[in-house]
Design a protein around this motif. Sequence first.
Motif, PDB file in Angstrom:
ATOM      1  N   PRO A  81       0.807  -1.223   0.000  1.00 31.22           N
ATOM      2  CA  PRO A  81       0.000   0.000   0.000  1.00 31.22           C
ATOM      3  C   PRO A  81       0.843   1.277   0.000  1.00 31.22           C
ATOM      4  O   PRO A  81       0.489   2.260  -0.650  1.00 31.22           O
ATOM      5  CB  PRO A  81      -0.826  -0.114   1.289  1.00 31.22           C
ATOM      6  CG  PRO A  81      -0.950  -1.578   1.514  1.00 31.22           C
ATOM      7  CD  PRO A  81       0.356  -2.148   1.067  1.00 31.22           C
ATOM      8  N   HIS A  82       1.965   1.235   0.729  1.00 32.13           N
ATOM      9  CA  HIS A  82       2.852   2.408   0.723  1.00 32.13           C
ATOM     10  C   HIS A  82       3.426   2.647  -0.673  1.00 32.13           C
ATOM     11  O   HIS A  82       3.428   3.788  -1.161  1.00 32.13           O
ATOM     12  CB  HIS A  82       3.990   2.197   1.721  1.00 32.13           C
ATOM     13  CG  HIS A  82       5.111   3.191   1.574  1.00 32.13           C
ATOM     14  ND1 HIS A  82       5.012   4.492   2.015  1.00 32.13           N
ATOM     15  CD2 HIS A  82       6.333   3.083   1.006  1.00 32.13           C
ATOM     16  CE1 HIS A  82       6.129   5.135   1.733  1.00 32.13           C
ATOM     17  NE2 HIS A  82       6.939   4.302   1.116  1.00 32.13           N
ATOM     18  N   LEU A  87       3.509   5.865  -5.803  1.00 30.01           N
ATOM     19  CA  LEU A  87       3.699   5.840  -7.254  1.00 30.01           C
ATOM     20  C   LEU A  87       2.478   6.276  -8.068  1.00 30.01           C
ATOM     21  O   LEU A  87       2.618   6.659  -9.228  1.00 30.01           O
ATOM     22  CB  LEU A  87       4.118   4.431  -7.698  1.00 30.01           C
ATOM     23  CG  LEU A  87       5.478   3.952  -7.189  1.00 30.01           C
ATOM     24  CD1 LEU A  87       5.757   2.545  -7.700  1.00 30.01           C
ATOM     25  CD2 LEU A  87       6.596   4.898  -7.614  1.00 30.01           C
ATOM     26  N   MET A  88       1.295   6.180  -7.486  1.00 32.71           N
ATOM     27  CA  MET A  88       0.092   6.512  -8.252  1.00 32.71           C
ATOM     28  C   MET A  88      -0.118   8.020  -8.350  1.00 32.71           C
ATOM     29  O   MET A  88       0.389   8.791  -7.536  1.00 32.71           O
ATOM     30  CB  MET A  88      -1.142   5.887  -7.602  1.00 32.71           C
ATOM     31  CG  MET A  88      -1.520   6.494  -6.269  1.00 32.71           C
ATOM     32  SD  MET A  88      -3.064   5.841  -5.587  1.00 32.71           S
ATOM     33  CE  MET A  88      -2.645   4.123  -5.360  1.00 32.71           C
ATOM     34  N   HIS A  89      -0.858   8.426  -9.377  1.00 34.63           N
ATOM     35  CA  HIS A  89      -1.359   9.794  -9.416  1.00 34.63           C
ATOM     36  C   HIS A  89      -2.357   9.932  -8.279  1.00 34.63           C
ATOM     37  O   HIS A  89      -3.123   9.012  -7.989  1.00 34.63           O
ATOM     38  CB  HIS A  89      -2.038  10.084 -10.752  1.00 34.63           C
ATOM     39  CG  HIS A  89      -1.099  10.064 -11.915  1.00 34.63           C
ATOM     40  ND1 HIS A  89      -0.070  10.977 -12.060  1.00 34.63           N
ATOM     41  CD2 HIS A  89      -1.025   9.225 -12.978  1.00 34.63           C
ATOM     42  CE1 HIS A  89       0.592  10.708 -13.165  1.00 34.63           C
ATOM     43  NE2 HIS A  89       0.044   9.658 -13.738  1.00 34.63           N
ATOM     44  N   LYS A  90      -2.364  11.079  -7.633  1.00 35.08           N
ATOM     45  CA  LYS A  90      -3.243  11.270  -6.479  1.00 35.08           C
ATOM     46  C   LYS A  90      -4.697  11.016  -6.873  1.00 35.08           C
ATOM     47  O   LYS A  90      -5.234  11.671  -7.761  1.00 35.08           O
ATOM     48  CB  LYS A  90      -3.082  12.682  -5.928  1.00 35.08           C
ATOM     49  CG  LYS A  90      -3.743  12.875  -4.568  1.00 35.08           C
ATOM     50  CD  LYS A  90      -3.559  14.293  -4.064  1.00 35.08           C
ATOM     51  CE  LYS A  90      -2.182  14.541  -3.497  1.00 35.08           C
ATOM     52  NZ  LYS A  90      -1.278  15.207  -4.409  1.00 35.08           N
ATOM     53  N   ARG A 146      -1.550  14.523   5.029  1.00 29.58           N
ATOM     54  CA  ARG A 146      -0.824  15.164   3.939  1.00 29.58           C
ATOM     55  C   ARG A 146      -1.749  15.623   2.822  1.00 29.58           C
ATOM     56  O   ARG A 146      -1.521  16.632   2.178  1.00 29.58           O
ATOM     57  CB  ARG A 146       0.220  14.204   3.369  1.00 29.58           C
ATOM     58  CG  ARG A 146       1.445  14.014   4.249  1.00 29.58           C
ATOM     59  CD  ARG A 146       2.222  12.774   3.848  1.00 29.58           C
ATOM     60  NE  ARG A 146       3.542  12.682   4.460  1.00 29.58           N
ATOM     61  CZ  ARG A 146       3.753  12.341   5.727  1.00 29.58           C
ATOM     62  NH1 ARG A 146       2.717  12.062   6.509  1.00 29.58           N
ATOM     63  NH2 ARG A 146       4.989  12.273   6.209  1.00 29.58           N
ATOM     64  N   TRP A 147      -2.808  14.855   2.557  1.00 25.91           N
ATOM     65  CA  TRP A 147      -3.678  15.125   1.420  1.00 25.91           C
ATOM     66  C   TRP A 147      -5.017  15.741   1.830  1.00 25.91           C
ATOM     67  O   TRP A 147      -5.963  15.727   1.059  1.00 25.91           O
ATOM     68  CB  TRP A 147      -3.921  13.836   0.645  1.00 25.91           C
ATOM     69  CG  TRP A 147      -2.698  13.331  -0.064  1.00 25.91           C
ATOM     70  CD1 TRP A 147      -1.473  13.914  -0.119  1.00 25.91           C
ATOM     71  CD2 TRP A 147      -2.587  12.123  -0.827  1.00 25.91           C
ATOM     72  NE1 TRP A 147      -0.603  13.153  -0.865  1.00 25.91           N
ATOM     73  CE2 TRP A 147      -1.260  12.057  -1.308  1.00 25.91           C
ATOM     74  CE3 TRP A 147      -3.485  11.101  -1.140  1.00 25.91           C
ATOM     75  CZ2 TRP A 147      -0.813  10.993  -2.091  1.00 25.91           C
ATOM     76  CZ3 TRP A 147      -3.042  10.045  -1.923  1.00 25.91           C
ATOM     77  CH2 TRP A 147      -1.715   9.993  -2.399  1.00 25.91           C
ATOM     78  N   ILE A 232       5.851   9.683   0.072  1.00 27.29           N
ATOM     79  CA  ILE A 232       4.460  10.011  -0.238  1.00 27.29           C
ATOM     80  C   ILE A 232       4.426  11.406  -0.863  1.00 27.29           C
ATOM     81  O   ILE A 232       4.978  12.357  -0.289  1.00 27.29           O
ATOM     82  CB  ILE A 232       3.593   9.996   1.028  1.00 27.29           C
ATOM     83  CG1 ILE A 232       3.608   8.598   1.650  1.00 27.29           C
ATOM     84  CG2 ILE A 232       2.153  10.424   0.705  1.00 27.29           C
ATOM     85  CD1 ILE A 232       3.043   8.550   3.049  1.00 27.29           C
ATOM     86  N   PRO A 233       3.831  11.573  -2.046  1.00 26.77           N
ATOM     87  CA  PRO A 233       3.792  12.893  -2.686  1.00 26.77           C
ATOM     88  C   PRO A 233       3.099  13.928  -1.818  1.00 26.77           C
ATOM     89  O   PRO A 233       2.132  13.615  -1.122  1.00 26.77           O
ATOM     90  CB  PRO A 233       3.010  12.643  -3.985  1.00 26.77           C
ATOM     91  CG  PRO A 233       3.097  11.175  -4.217  1.00 26.77           C
ATOM     92  CD  PRO A 233       3.163  10.537  -2.863  1.00 26.77           C
ATOM     93  N   ALA A 234       3.596  15.131  -1.852  1.00 27.92           N
ATOM     94  CA  ALA A 234       2.972  16.211  -1.094  1.00 27.92           C
ATOM     95  C   ALA A 234       1.622  16.540  -1.704  1.00 27.92           C
ATOM     96  O   ALA A 234       1.402  16.323  -2.892  1.00 27.92           O
ATOM     97  CB  ALA A 234       3.874  17.430  -1.109  1.00 27.92           C
TER      98      ALA A 234
END
Length: 234
Positions: A81-82, A87-90, A146-147, A232-234
Amino acid sequence: MGTSYRDNPSCHHVPNLITGSTDGFGLCVAQKLIQKGHTVYLHARSAQRAQAAENACPGAAGTFMPDSALPMQVFVNVLAPHILTCLMHKPKRLIYISSKLHKQGQPANMEDLFWARRGEDQWNDFASYCDTKLQVNLLANAVAKRWKGLASVTTVHPGWVATKLGGQEAPDRLEDGVETYVKHAEGDYGQGLTAAYFEPRGKLGEQLAAAGDEGLQERVVALLEEKTGLKIPA
């Protein structure tokens, strides 16, 4: 873990990636969503299992992930899951599959997330399962923080039902867990909620208090980032 993406704001149906989709809950959810006209991607640990899942669920696309040298339960429940999150688009919605057994997870085991210290001799399937589900909640809550305002991030306990994992004595109904999956995939819940935890039939549940500990959340994220090299993307 499931994700829903919205390619076209005016379109009700959205693509979905469903992990753990070779049988049990995941496969049933995939079949339901395909019946509703959604695009569905299945996930498996080998090309053969991916093909079998695709055969059982016509209309879906199959993907696979190779085996890992890490304990498979830790890899599947936490590390994968991490990796997918990084790697995925949000997505518009991100649903992590937890369990009520996360409440029996031990925060003290966090520093030995990958069982390097305890090793194979001390391995315990049940203890690891409980720990990994607590770790999933911690990961999900860190992502939700974060999101916040950008994506709806939730955890779901689908129920204890008679799948290969649950065994034949399980007391809950598969249909109730599937209903929760589908509702979340389609956004049929209060998406303004942050880091919410749901039980079967979409009932809002209460997480173990430790799952809300921001220090523990950041520690599990740091350990996962160190292991994978992914952030994890910001």
